[in-house]
Design a protein around this motif. Structure first.
Motif, PDB file in Angstrom:
ATOM      1  N   PHE A 186       0.839  -1.209   0.000  1.00  0.00           N
ATOM      2  CA  PHE A 186       0.000   0.000   0.000  1.00  0.00           C
ATOM      3  C   PHE A 186       0.874   1.260   0.000  1.00  0.00           C
ATOM      4  CE2 PHE A 186      -2.603  -3.333   1.797  1.00  0.00           C
ATOM      5  CZ  PHE A 186      -3.870  -3.097   1.265  1.00  0.00           C
ATOM      6  N   SER A 187       2.056   1.147  -0.621  1.00  0.00           N
ATOM      7  CA  SER A 187       3.020   2.245  -0.562  1.00  0.00           C
ATOM      8  C   SER A 187       2.473   3.545  -1.153  1.00  0.00           C
ATOM      9  CB  SER A 187       4.306   1.852  -1.290  1.00  0.00           C
ATOM     10  OG  SER A 187       4.013   1.460  -2.627  1.00  0.00           O
ATOM     11  N   GLU A 188       1.624   3.434  -2.168  1.00  0.00           N
ATOM     12  CA  GLU A 188       1.082   4.639  -2.804  1.00  0.00           C
ATOM     13  C   GLU A 188       0.107   5.363  -1.882  1.00  0.00           C
ATOM     14  OE1 GLU A 188      -0.569   3.631  -6.559  1.00  0.00           O
ATOM     15  OE2 GLU A 188       1.337   2.890  -7.391  1.00  0.00           O
ATOM     16  N   LYS A 424      19.473   1.643  12.773  1.00  0.00           N
ATOM     17  CA  LYS A 424      20.009   2.813  12.078  1.00  0.00           C
ATOM     18  C   LYS A 424      19.000   3.356  11.072  1.00  0.00           C
ATOM     19  CE  LYS A 424      24.220   3.935   9.497  1.00  0.00           C
ATOM     20  NZ  LYS A 424      25.432   3.290   8.911  1.00  0.00           N
ATOM     21  N   GLY A 425      18.358   2.441  10.347  1.00  0.00           N
ATOM     22  CA  GLY A 425      17.356   2.837   9.349  1.00  0.00           C
ATOM     23  C   GLY A 425      16.165   3.529   9.982  1.00  0.00           C
ATOM     24  N   MET A 426      15.750   3.045  11.161  1.00  0.00           N
ATOM     25  CA  MET A 426      14.613   3.668  11.844  1.00  0.00           C
ATOM     26  C   MET A 426      14.981   5.061  12.349  1.00  0.00           C
ATOM     27  SD  MET A 426      13.168   0.377  13.938  1.00  0.00           S
ATOM     28  CE  MET A 426      11.883   1.294  14.769  1.00  0.00           C
ATOM     29  N   GLU A 427      16.218   5.225  12.823  1.00  0.00           N
ATOM     30  CA  GLU A 427      16.661   6.543  13.298  1.00  0.00           C
ATOM     31  C   GLU A 427      16.702   7.563  12.157  1.00  0.00           C
ATOM     32  OE1 GLU A 427      20.429   5.945  15.130  1.00  0.00           O
ATOM     33  OE2 GLU A 427      19.613   4.773  16.817  1.00  0.00           O
ATOM     34  N   LEU A 428      17.105   7.078  10.968  1.00  0.00           N
ATOM     35  CA  LEU A 428      17.192   7.956   9.801  1.00  0.00           C
ATOM     36  C   LEU A 428      15.870   8.075   9.049  1.00  0.00           C
ATOM     37  CD1 LEU A 428      20.653   6.735   8.430  1.00  0.00           C
ATOM     38  CD2 LEU A 428      20.172   8.841   9.708  1.00  0.00           C
ATOM     39  N   SER A 431      13.013   4.420   4.097  1.00  0.00           N
ATOM     40  CA  SER A 431      11.778   3.792   3.592  1.00  0.00           C
ATOM     41  C   SER A 431      11.641   2.352   4.091  1.00  0.00           C
ATOM     42  CB  SER A 431      11.762   3.814   2.067  1.00  0.00           C
ATOM     43  OG  SER A 431      12.856   3.089   1.556  1.00  0.00           O
ATOM     44  N   SER A 432      10.395   1.905   4.132  1.00  0.00           N
ATOM     45  CA  SER A 432      10.076   0.574   4.662  1.00  0.00           C
ATOM     46  C   SER A 432      10.719  -0.547   3.860  1.00  0.00           C
ATOM     47  CB  SER A 432       8.557   0.365   4.681  1.00  0.00           C
ATOM     48  OG  SER A 432       7.937   1.285   5.537  1.00  0.00           O
ATOM     49  N   ASP A 433      10.886  -0.363   2.544  1.00  0.00           N
ATOM     50  CA  ASP A 433      11.444  -1.442   1.725  1.00  0.00           C
ATOM     51  C   ASP A 433      12.900  -1.723   2.095  1.00  0.00           C
ATOM     52  OD1 ASP A 433      12.093   1.052   0.736  1.00  0.00           O
ATOM     53  OD2 ASP A 433      12.286   0.360  -1.334  1.00  0.00           O
ATOM     54  N   LEU A 434      13.661  -0.671   2.455  1.00  0.00           N
ATOM     55  CA  LEU A 434      15.054  -0.866   2.860  1.00  0.00           C
ATOM     56  C   LEU A 434      15.140  -1.493   4.255  1.00  0.00           C
ATOM     57  CD1 LEU A 434      16.633   2.466   1.552  1.00  0.00           C
ATOM     58  CD2 LEU A 434      16.730   0.193   0.527  1.00  0.00           C
TER      59      LEU A 434
END
Length: 470
Positions: A186-188, A424-428, A431-434
């Motif tokens: 549901f990214s859009e 690290k990804g959550m702090e920055l 996007s969810s896919d990464l």
């Protein structure tokens, strides 16, 4: 080695050590195991059909090759799925003659069986869901355990304590991973199904547990393989005499000639259920002797490998010479500075040559010090007590999960790296896919431990180290 085994075959192997003994056990596993044995078994007291007896029963009779009796045996029957492998299993207890073992083995190899490969019984148990991969490896560790500590670690893992901890973390991570994967569909619409605050709490928790398990490897690995203890000091201070006293045997050569020990001598002893590997090293001194110099070089290598270092000092030498005392204190200081992570114990040897007043003054000169006479076997018990006190056995006593397998350690380390990438990804706020990619990597590495993720090469490497009868 790659296992490409067809499990519809019935396998056989000797389950007890090879050689002659009072009894031997041959184990068969496979769909036709009971029928194959039944065709060559005659009950001693009544006509019995092994295919119709109850599971987990034992039967006395003879193994026959035609009309020829090979041996009187006890046959144990375990019907699937309630057996070690999850298949039909028969164990034949025969007399321990090598001739009898080979005759029975050859009989069944000629009548429907093939020889089992290394670890194939446990591989079948894993494949049939009787054990996960972590528990299967613990079976090998249990067989190889040679101390109370290594036995306890293997038993705890075989019972599934470590497995359940890993699977619990993996299950929680899978739940959140599925929600994040759903967000991608549901990214859009810019919808968030995974609560980021709750997800951060979970990631922090997983990170904490992984760190604890990784840290436990430092303890588990030495408990499994034995704690290396280097005995170091100048020539003729009694290093070899101390080793002999600890082992209660004349293992090392003892001589008044300086430099007798030219190479490291190792032996093991279990103290309070923990295996210690004592290493008697060449005396450290300035020398022009080429062979002795090589031995001294090896001494420093053994100190690098050791968990504990015993610096042994001649109490007689330092009691009557302040210069030697100062030199020894500098040597101890140097060891502490050069090896800050090593636990150091100073041993004052030859105390039988001193009066109590001089001895007390000497003991005060050193921190963490034991006084003894290796020659007269005085103070050895106090030394072994001190050694066990220096080893952290708290986690073992509290029945905590302890990692002792290097493969598990590597997988946990890789899983933690992936979890750190998720943090690290959550702090920055990426996007969810990464984030999903890093979560999949963490799940993959956790799955490697229990066998939720496997390859033929991985299984081959693990089970190739098992004995054939297991």
């Amino acid at each position: 080695m790659t296992h490409q085994t067809t499990f519809n075959e019935t396998i056989i192997a000797l389950a007890t050590p090879s050689g002659m003994g009072s009894i031997a056990v041959l184990r068969l596993s496979g769909e036709n195991a009971i029928e194959i044995v039944n065709a060559h078994f005659k009950s001693k007291f009544a006509s019995k059909d092994l295919t119709k007896v109850k599971s987990h029963t034992i039967h006395l009779g003879h193994i026959l090759d035609g009309n020829r009796i090979i041996d009187e045996v006890l046959v144990s029957v375990f019907k699937n799925p309630n057996s070690y492998t999850g298949e039909n299993v028969v164990e034949i207890n025969c007399h321990g003659s090598i001739y009898i073992q080979q005759e029975i083995l050859q009989l069944f190899l000629e009548n429907g069986c093939r020889m089992a490969t290394n670890g194939e019984y446990t591989l079948r148990a894993f494949t049939n869901g009787k054990l996960d991969l972590l528990q299967a490896e613990a079976v090998a560790d249990l067989v190889a355990s040679d101390s109370k500590a290594s036995h306890q670690i293997a038993l705890q893992q075989m019972r599934g304590g470590f497995s359940s901890e890993i699977e619990n973390l993996r299950e929680q991570l899978v739940n959140f991973a599925s929600l994040i994967e759903l967000e991608l569909d549901f990214s859009e619409e810019d919808v968030e199904f995974a609560d980021r605050t709750e997800f951060k709490r979970l990631v922090d928790k997983i990170s904490h547990v992984l760190k604890r398990l990784i840290d436990s490897f430092a303890i588990g690995n030495v408990f499994k393989n034995g704690i290396p203890v280097a005995i170091v000091g100048e020539p003729n201070v009694g290093k070899s005499t101390l080793l002999n006293a600890l082992l209660n045997e004349e293992r090392a050569i003892v001589s008044d000639i300086a430099g007798t020990t030219r190479d490291a001598i190792e032996d093991e002893i279990a103290i309070d259920g923990v295996t210690f590997r004592f290493i008697d090293t060449a005396g450290i001194r300035e020398t022009e002797d080429v062979v002795e110099s090589i031995g001294i070089k090896k001494t420093y290598e053994k100190i690098d490998q050791a968990q504990l270092v015993i610096q042994i000092v001649s109490a007689e030498n330092i009691a009557f010479n302040d210069e030697i005392l100062k030199q020894v204190q500098n040597d101890v200081k140097s060891l502490k500075e050069n090896y800050p992570t090593k636990k150091l114990l100073v041993v004052l040897n030859k105390i039988d040559l001193l009066d109590s007043e001089k001895l007390e003054k000497l003991i005060d000169q050193f921190e963490n010090c034991i006084a003894l006479s290796a020659k007269n076997n005085v103070g050895i018990t106090e030394l072994t007590t001190q050694l066990t006190d220096l080893v952290n056995i708290g986690a073992l006593s509290n029945n905590q999960t302890i990692v002792s397998n290097s493969r598990h350690f590597e997988a946990l380390t890789n899983a933690l790296k992936s979890i750190k990438e998720v943090e690290k990804g959550m702090e920055l706020n990426i996007s969810s896919d990464l984030i999903a990619i890093d979560i999949r990597q963490a799940l993959f590495h956790l799955g490697e431990i229990t066998g939720a993720v496997t390859t033929d090469d991985l299984l081959g490497n693990i089970f190739a180290n098992f004995c054939i009868g297991k």
